[in-house]
Scaffold this active site. Structure first.
Site, PDB file in Angstrom:
ATOM      1  CB  SER B 148      -0.965  -0.050   1.188  1.00  0.00           C
ATOM      2  OG  SER B 148      -1.986   0.889   1.028  1.00  0.00           O
ATOM      3  CG  ASP B 224      -7.099  -3.243  -2.598  1.00  0.00           C
ATOM      4  OD1 ASP B 224      -7.672  -2.326  -1.986  1.00  0.00           O
ATOM      5  OD2 ASP B 224      -5.880  -3.469  -2.513  1.00  0.00           O
ATOM      6  CG  HIS B 257      -5.639  -2.528   0.799  1.00  0.00           C
ATOM      7  ND1 HIS B 257      -4.942  -2.305  -0.368  1.00  0.00           N
ATOM      8  CD2 HIS B 257      -5.077  -1.699   1.720  1.00  0.00           C
ATOM      9  CE1 HIS B 257      -4.012  -1.377  -0.161  1.00  0.00           C
ATOM     10  NE2 HIS B 257      -4.071  -1.000   1.097  1.00  0.00           N
TER      11      HIS B 257
END
Lengths: 279, 279
Positions: B148, B224, B257
């Protein structure tokens, strides 16, 4: 009984789910994690119950134990309950080893704990019924394991229910609350001063009093900082020897009490359960 | 430079260590995790730098990423820095995506951030020198990856230093802070309104401006929750296509995610790094 869905994430070839429900045992909302491997519709899968240690919620093992790859591979459902009732209305204690996060898997009889600290009934009766009714588990193929306080929980739940579990494991278990400071403190608080009342919550006492289980395996690190003062693994193996009950003790050189130890041996541990659960 | 030892736990066939030091870049104590596989005395091992995402400390990846088995197997050191300076004297913000835990791997130029938020210098210069001097790493065999905000970090650190890393990976990276709300907020705060100053912290802009790296791999879950609004993976693959820079994009059907996604593909991801690092 209403199950509230909290989250689902795909993980390995399965789903890591989290659920919450109003527990009749504890009188509080209880949250638990369930890993469900991919499976054919209508199939029922073996299940491993995992009881966690002091300070843990349902999340710690879910995040740190590294069970998911092995459970996906073997097709085993893995369930992580919380370790105590929680909430502002629930009695608590300022230290980590008593009160919220430290239910010790007992049914408390002493005030102010008795109102909510009914974790024996929760993990032994209520949650199994709830899971059997709502998830694709084969209740004829159950295993149980846990870490530290949860290893104590796994051993004592199984010893009180011989025949329920095909496999009973523990990582670094507290084997005898009657014989360690953690046990003294918590069981005096939850159960009172009469230590005869503690015996059904003590794996060594249960064996001395006649309980027996098959297929029992204990994993213990030699560098565990709590081994001598709290865990005292030898009390369990001595009781098993005296009772001629087989136990498979795996001592792991250099490993401590942490999840770094647990995760290292989790895949092998689950593989052992799987052989018994899928036989 | 003094390294303060925080903890060591045996984990798989190696040691999970945690260290702290006074950082000259940030002017604060900084903590980082290092996994060191067992190795022959005098041997130097390849190293993977792991940059974590929003809200993380050095601990999150250490506990949740499931890198240790693969690093032990391949003999690779794995390093997890913190994501920002921390402490009561360090400027902060009430939301999770700016301030402490959200350093974005930039050198801040704006007050009150500039005093401590020098994370580019920290992860790009200071920590590598510290690690090279104190751990058995072979600095000729470095890989980098992250998740991320840390995927953004890994891509941009590598693109600014072509040739330093044999392998550059990212899980669910923020590929273009110039083109997403997380980036707008954080980089405006750290770097000011002149978006030309952001380009060296934007993997898409770096490629458009001429940067190139070999051996780049991106892992991205199709489920995600941030993919469309923040991550925008296609901006990166489009830039690579236009620049004729190869990128190996792995789209993973149904994964979100979370660390449940990252841990699922970590062993395979490390295996890919290992092939390049050990070639």
């Amino acid at each position: 009984m209403t199950l509230e869905h909290i989250s689902t994430s795909r993980s390995y070839t399965g789903e890591q789910q989290v659920w919450r429900h109003e527990s009749t045992s504890t009188g509080t909302p209880m949250t638990f994690a369930v890993y469900v491997p991919d499976h054919a519709p209508g199939t029922k899968l073996p299940v491993i119950w995992w009881l966690s240690g002091l300070t843990c919620t349902h999340e710690n093992a879910m995040n740190k134990c590294e069970y998911k790859a092995a459970c996906a591979k073997h097709g085993i459902i893995f369930i992580c309950p919380d370790t105590s009732p929680r909430g502002p209305e629930v009695a608590d204690h300022e230290e980590y080893d008593f009160g919220q996060g430290a239910g010790f898997y007992v049914n408390a009889t002493q005030e102010p704990w008795a109102a909510h600290y009914q974790m024996r009934t929760y993990v032994e009766d209520e949650l199994p019924k709830l899971v059997a009714a709502n998830f694709p588990v084969d209740m004829e193929r159950q295993g149980i394991s846990g870490h530290s306080m949860g290893g104590h929980g796994a051993l004592t739940v199984s010893l009180r229910n011989p025949g329920r579990f095909r496999s009973t494991g523990a990582f670094a278990p507290i084997v005898s609350p009657l014989n360690c400071p953690w046990g003294d403190k918590a069981l005096t608080g939850y159960l009172g001063e009469d230590r005869a009342d503690w015996r059904e919550y003590d794996s060594v006492a249960l064996i001395k009093d006649g309980a027996r289980i098959d297929n029992c395996r204990v994993e213990q690190g030699t560098a565990d900082e709590w081994l001598d003062g709290q865990l005292k693994t030898h009390l369990f193996t001595d009781a098993c020897s005296a009772a001629e009950m087989a136990v498979d003790l795996h001592m792991h050189e250099g490993y401590d009490h942490s999840y770094f130890f647990v995760s290292t041996f989790m895949a092998d541990h689950i593989g052992w359960h799987a052989e018994l659960l899928k036989a």
